[in-house]
Write an enzyme that holds these catalytic residues in place. Sequence first.
Site: not given
Length: 113
Positions: A46, A102, A93, A100, A87
Amino acid sequence: MNDCIFCKILQGEIPSKKVYEDELVYAFYDIAPAAPVHVLIIPKIHLAGMNEATEEHKALLGHILLTAQKLADELGISKSGYRIINNCGENAGQTVFHMHFHLLGGDTFTSLV
């Protein structure tokens, strides 16, 4: 993190459609895709976002990008083109505060930059 949705996905508490997994990362299809191919790649540790990354995460970050490249090839979007987006922070956003990336492809994108 007890309330982190991506940690819950990693722990199997929330289902996901897995695309890829290894010792460092987990990749799965986004439930609200913004493109025909929309995969999220998350580290198994994390980190709330890029601002938490340090020198000790250098290999992990490189691994994430190389994983994105590998998945783009496997998902058939490497030749036509794809985006890798991270982001960082609310104004950018970011809505889930577990780092993470995208991976988006399968469509023609208009330039944002």
